[in-house]
Every structure is written in structure tokens, then in C-alpha cells.
Design a protein around this motif. Sequence first.
Motif, PDB file in Angstrom:
ATOM      1  N   GLY A 258       0.821  -1.209   0.000  1.00  0.00           N
ATOM      2  CA  GLY A 258       0.000   0.000   0.000  1.00  0.00           C
ATOM      3  C   GLY A 258       0.850   1.251   0.000  1.00  0.00           C
ATOM      4  O   GLY A 258       2.080   1.201  -0.167  1.00  0.00           O
ATOM      5  N   LEU A 259       0.203   2.395   0.211  1.00  0.00           N
ATOM      6  CA  LEU A 259       0.895   3.675   0.185  1.00  0.00           C
ATOM      7  C   LEU A 259       1.580   3.938   1.522  1.00  0.00           C
ATOM      8  O   LEU A 259       0.988   3.723   2.587  1.00  0.00           O
ATOM      9  CB  LEU A 259      -0.088   4.812  -0.123  1.00  0.00           C
ATOM     10  CG  LEU A 259      -0.836   4.735  -1.462  1.00  0.00           C
ATOM     11  CD1 LEU A 259      -1.787   5.916  -1.598  1.00  0.00           C
ATOM     12  CD2 LEU A 259       0.134   4.678  -2.634  1.00  0.00           C
ATOM     13  N   VAL A 260       2.808   4.420   1.459  1.00  0.00           N
ATOM     14  CA  VAL A 260       3.565   4.799   2.658  1.00  0.00           C
ATOM     15  C   VAL A 260       3.791   6.304   2.599  1.00  0.00           C
ATOM     16  O   VAL A 260       4.343   6.826   1.618  1.00  0.00           O
ATOM     17  CB  VAL A 260       4.912   4.063   2.726  1.00  0.00           C
ATOM     18  CG1 VAL A 260       5.747   4.579   3.906  1.00  0.00           C
ATOM     19  CG2 VAL A 260       4.692   2.554   2.837  1.00  0.00           C
ATOM     20  N   ASN A 261       3.358   7.020   3.636  1.00  0.00           N
ATOM     21  CA  ASN A 261       3.521   8.464   3.683  1.00  0.00           C
ATOM     22  C   ASN A 261       4.943   8.841   4.063  1.00  0.00           C
ATOM     23  O   ASN A 261       5.619   8.139   4.820  1.00  0.00           O
ATOM     24  CB  ASN A 261       2.558   9.081   4.695  1.00  0.00           C
ATOM     25  CG  ASN A 261       1.118   8.949   4.265  1.00  0.00           C
ATOM     26  OD1 ASN A 261       0.770   9.291   3.144  1.00  0.00           O
ATOM     27  ND2 ASN A 261       0.270   8.450   5.141  1.00  0.00           N
ATOM     28  N   GLY A 262       5.406   9.961   3.533  1.00  0.00           N
ATOM     29  CA  GLY A 262       6.717  10.469   3.872  1.00  0.00           C
ATOM     30  C   GLY A 262       6.806  11.951   3.577  1.00  0.00           C
ATOM     31  O   GLY A 262       5.861  12.568   3.075  1.00  0.00           O
TER      32      GLY A 262
ATOM     33  N   ASP B 195      12.038  11.166   4.477  1.00  0.00           N
ATOM     34  CA  ASP B 195      11.940  10.601   5.826  1.00  0.00           C
ATOM     35  C   ASP B 195      10.541  10.011   5.982  1.00  0.00           C
ATOM     36  O   ASP B 195       9.544  10.717   5.801  1.00  0.00           O
ATOM     37  CB  ASP B 195      12.169  11.718   6.853  1.00  0.00           C
ATOM     38  CG  ASP B 195      12.327  11.201   8.281  1.00  0.00           C
ATOM     39  OD1 ASP B 195      11.751  10.143   8.598  1.00  0.00           O
ATOM     40  OD2 ASP B 195      13.005  11.882   9.083  1.00  0.00           O
ATOM     41  N   ILE B 196      10.444   8.709   6.265  1.00  0.00           N
ATOM     42  CA  ILE B 196       9.137   8.079   6.462  1.00  0.00           C
ATOM     43  C   ILE B 196       8.917   7.704   7.933  1.00  0.00           C
ATOM     44  O   ILE B 196       8.026   6.920   8.259  1.00  0.00           O
ATOM     45  CB  ILE B 196       8.942   6.846   5.550  1.00  0.00           C
ATOM     46  CG1 ILE B 196       9.982   5.757   5.846  1.00  0.00           C
ATOM     47  CG2 ILE B 196       8.985   7.253   4.086  1.00  0.00           C
ATOM     48  CD1 ILE B 196       9.704   4.449   5.105  1.00  0.00           C
ATOM     49  N   GLY B 197       9.739   8.289   8.795  1.00  0.00           N
ATOM     50  CA  GLY B 197       9.577   8.029  10.222  1.00  0.00           C
ATOM     51  C   GLY B 197      10.097   6.678  10.671  1.00  0.00           C
ATOM     52  O   GLY B 197       9.672   6.163  11.721  1.00  0.00           O
ATOM     53  N   ALA B 198      11.004   6.097   9.914  1.00  0.00           N
ATOM     54  CA  ALA B 198      11.562   4.788  10.268  1.00  0.00           C
ATOM     55  C   ALA B 198      12.823   4.956  11.109  1.00  0.00           C
ATOM     56  O   ALA B 198      13.594   5.913  10.924  1.00  0.00           O
ATOM     57  CB  ALA B 198      11.878   4.001   9.006  1.00  0.00           C
ATOM     58  N   PHE B 199      13.055   4.011  12.010  1.00  0.00           N
ATOM     59  CA  PHE B 199      14.232   4.055  12.880  1.00  0.00           C
ATOM     60  C   PHE B 199      15.506   3.665  12.125  1.00  0.00           C
ATOM     61  O   PHE B 199      16.574   4.229  12.340  1.00  0.00           O
ATOM     62  CB  PHE B 199      14.046   3.113  14.080  1.00  0.00           C
ATOM     63  CG  PHE B 199      15.193   3.122  15.037  1.00  0.00           C
ATOM     64  CD1 PHE B 199      15.383   4.179  15.920  1.00  0.00           C
ATOM     65  CD2 PHE B 199      16.116   2.078  15.043  1.00  0.00           C
ATOM     66  CE1 PHE B 199      16.459   4.201  16.797  1.00  0.00           C
ATOM     67  CE2 PHE B 199      17.198   2.083  15.915  1.00  0.00           C
ATOM     68  CZ  PHE B 199      17.366   3.151  16.793  1.00  0.00           C
ATOM     69  N   ASP B 200      15.375   2.702  11.220  1.00  0.00           N
ATOM     70  CA  ASP B 200      16.540   2.233  10.487  1.00  0.00           C
ATOM     71  C   ASP B 200      16.115   1.586   9.174  1.00  0.00           C
ATOM     72  O   ASP B 200      14.916   1.545   8.842  1.00  0.00           O
ATOM     73  CB  ASP B 200      17.367   1.255  11.328  1.00  0.00           C
ATOM     74  CG  ASP B 200      16.554   0.063  11.831  1.00  0.00           C
ATOM     75  OD1 ASP B 200      15.473  -0.225  11.253  1.00  0.00           O
ATOM     76  OD2 ASP B 200      16.987  -0.584  12.801  1.00  0.00           O
ATOM     77  N   LYS B 201      17.075   1.093   8.428  1.00  0.00           N
ATOM     78  CA  LYS B 201      16.810   0.490   7.116  1.00  0.00           C
ATOM     79  C   LYS B 201      15.877  -0.704   7.230  1.00  0.00           C
ATOM     80  O   LYS B 201      14.978  -0.892   6.394  1.00  0.00           O
ATOM     81  CB  LYS B 201      18.132   0.064   6.477  1.00  0.00           C
ATOM     82  CG  LYS B 201      17.990  -0.513   5.082  1.00  0.00           C
ATOM     83  CD  LYS B 201      19.360  -0.823   4.473  1.00  0.00           C
ATOM     84  CE  LYS B 201      19.221  -1.355   3.060  1.00  0.00           C
ATOM     85  NZ  LYS B 201      20.552  -1.614   2.437  1.00  0.00           N
ATOM     86  N   LYS B 202      16.039  -1.494   8.274  1.00  0.00           N
ATOM     87  CA  LYS B 202      15.192  -2.673   8.465  1.00  0.00           C
ATOM     88  C   LYS B 202      13.733  -2.274   8.576  1.00  0.00           C
ATOM     89  O   LYS B 202      12.847  -2.910   7.980  1.00  0.00           O
ATOM     90  CB  LYS B 202      15.638  -3.449   9.703  1.00  0.00           C
ATOM     91  CG  LYS B 202      14.806  -4.697   9.966  1.00  0.00           C
ATOM     92  CD  LYS B 202      15.287  -5.419  11.217  1.00  0.00           C
ATOM     93  CE  LYS B 202      14.425  -6.651  11.490  1.00  0.00           C
ATOM     94  NZ  LYS B 202      14.835  -7.333  12.756  1.00  0.00           N
ATOM     95  N   GLU B 203      13.446  -1.206   9.319  1.00  0.00           N
ATOM     96  CA  GLU B 203      12.061  -0.765   9.476  1.00  0.00           C
ATOM     97  C   GLU B 203      11.488  -0.241   8.162  1.00  0.00           C
ATOM     98  O   GLU B 203      10.314  -0.437   7.861  1.00  0.00           O
ATOM     99  CB  GLU B 203      11.967   0.305  10.568  1.00  0.00           C
ATOM    100  CG  GLU B 203      10.534   0.602  10.989  1.00  0.00           C
ATOM    101  CD  GLU B 203      10.458   1.501  12.207  1.00  0.00           C
ATOM    102  OE1 GLU B 203       9.350   2.010  12.477  1.00  0.00           O
ATOM    103  OE2 GLU B 203      11.483   1.720  12.887  1.00  0.00           O
TER     104      GLU B 203
END
Length: 365
Positions: A116-120, A146-154
Amino acid sequence: MDNKNRYSISDQSIRFLNKYLNSFSPTGYEREGQKIWKDYISSYVEKIVTDLYGTVVGVINPNNSPYKLIIEAHADEISWYVNYITEDGLIYVSRNGGSDHQIAPSKKVVIHTKKGLVNGVFGWPAIHTRKSLEEKKPNLDNIFIDIGAFDKKEVEEMGVHVGCFITYPDEFFIMNHNYFVCRSLDNKIGGFIIAEVAKMIIEHGIDLQFGLYVVNSVQEEVGLRGAKMISHAIKPHIAIVTDVTHDTSTPMIDKKIQGDIKCGLGPVIGYAPSIHKKIREFIIDTSKNKKISFQRLVSSRYTGTDTDAFAYSNKGVLSSLISIPLKYMHTTVEMVHKKDVEKIIQLIFETLKGINYSKEKFFID
């Protein structure tokens, strides 16, 4: 001009325009917008064809004449690709079409994934932190999402990976009753225009002397590719292309280089080697006879539009370009004037009505 044949944008047409402009149609992924356009035009054509890459063609009079005329616009909008994901979960991008890096900072985006769509957002350092003598400016190597992720894994857990496409979510609105404002007016406004021309032909019962192919092409923003493919498939005799061109009345544009064009003064008739004099002069004569105001623009070596693709395809196609003035091209606040939209629809409609092959002999002289 007979007022009963004069075009005026209806509430139904505005609803279609709103839905069409708000859909996502990045280059190579035009399907969502094309479905909306196809559903709308299906009531006004006898046949619809979609090619391998997604160009949609509505046909009127498919079997009643050996002659084929195309009216065309392109359906794709500029966008971005996910190009690199840092270990801290920030996303660097690559262009898909002529995306402007200078407008990116602080813009909202949506990343299209299988989940789905991911906001950033396109982030940018605060003014307080930019104290160097040489202030940093947005460039392709420093703008990031920036999509509000802590790291690449997220980031990856959200479904985002290299190759996902990214669009702006800005939506259509009407400014002060006169201007249509939205991203992707380049060139979905053209798709709207040719659909409305088809609608007028059917509603007014016009008996055309040729097969009319209403073409909404893909992948113009990366090299006129959809137009090249469909021209070889249809093999038209004439192509009338509509696209946007720059309103040069706004600041920081040199009219001596870009021409003197202004929103509200009517459609723009182009001059370039790919534009055939015979069809251009016919359009100009039609405009004068029907008292439709117009502007002129020289494009010198090439137009940069699908006109160039049609003109030099097959054994050559009699091609022309009627453009609509646009402010702030390749931004999220592109603007066109309502009167220009109505006039270009009227002009193309009147041009098609006036073409009579036995009289004009476009293909013999």
C-alpha cells in the motif's frame, strides 16, 4: 459562432477532471489514471484499444473511412524512484521524468509499495543549522525522504525497497473561479481536452469524414515513447497533439528566449520543423473564422512534445501542436486558465468538423 455549439465546462466534466487529476499516473505506472480516462471516454467512442505499455485509444468511425486522424495528449506525470536507503532509514531518490529537485524540501510524498501507500516527507535541515558561508541548496545528491523509520530494516518492513515509485499527493482545486490548480496538469489537462472533444462530436452528431483516434499516450516524460509506439500501430495520416506550454508572464522567464505567452489569452499554435504548415494554417484559419483567440509560439528545432514523435514516424505524419498556457510547470501547483481550456476544446472540435478530405486533399498534394 453558433452558441449551441459553443463549449462550456459542465459540472459533470469538472467531476471527471477532479477524479482524473487526483489519480496517480507516474511514467511507466499510468494504469490508475488511464482506467479513469478510459471509463469516461467509453461513452463517446465506438471502440477502445489499450496497447502493451498502457496507451489508451478511443475510436470514432473505425470502419467508415480509409483515413485516420489522431488527437492526442500524454497521460504520465513526473515522479521519483527510491534509489538508496541509508542504515538510518532515510531514502535518497532518482528522477522519473523531469522532477524538480529545488521544490522538493518540505513536500509531502507517498511511496507506492505492494503493501500500500507509505507516507513520507522530503526533509531539509532547519535554517538555524545552515550557517556556512555557502548556503546549501537542494540537489539530487542531498534531498532525502523521511518516512519516520528508525533504520533500514524498518523501512523494508514497511514494504519500501529500491525501485518503488514516489508521487506527490497534492490534489486539484479551483482558484478564484478562473484557474485550475494541481500537480500533473502536465499533461492530464490534455487528456481532459481530447476526451471533451470526443464528447462534443458525439453529442452534436458530427459526421466525420475520417476515422478519429483519441489517444492518451504513456511515457512522454521520458522520451515520447508511448506516442512512438502507437503511431506505428495506428499509422495515422494526421496528428493533432495537445500539450502544455510555459506561461512566460511570470517572474524569472526571458520572453526573448521563451516567447510571449500568457494564461487567459487562448490556445497556443506552434511553429517548428515537425509542425506541418498545411495543417497548422488550417487550424489558424479555423480559429480566425470561428473567432477563437489564439497565441503563437516558435519552438525552433523541436517541440519537445509528442508532435515530434508522430511527425517522423512511419513515412511521416502530417502533425500539428495546439498547446495550453501553464504556470509553474513540473511543480505541485501547476495552473491553467479555465477560458483557455474551453477555447482549445472548441478549436479542436471546429478543426475536426472542417476537415473534408475530398476538398482539402491533405494526402494528395
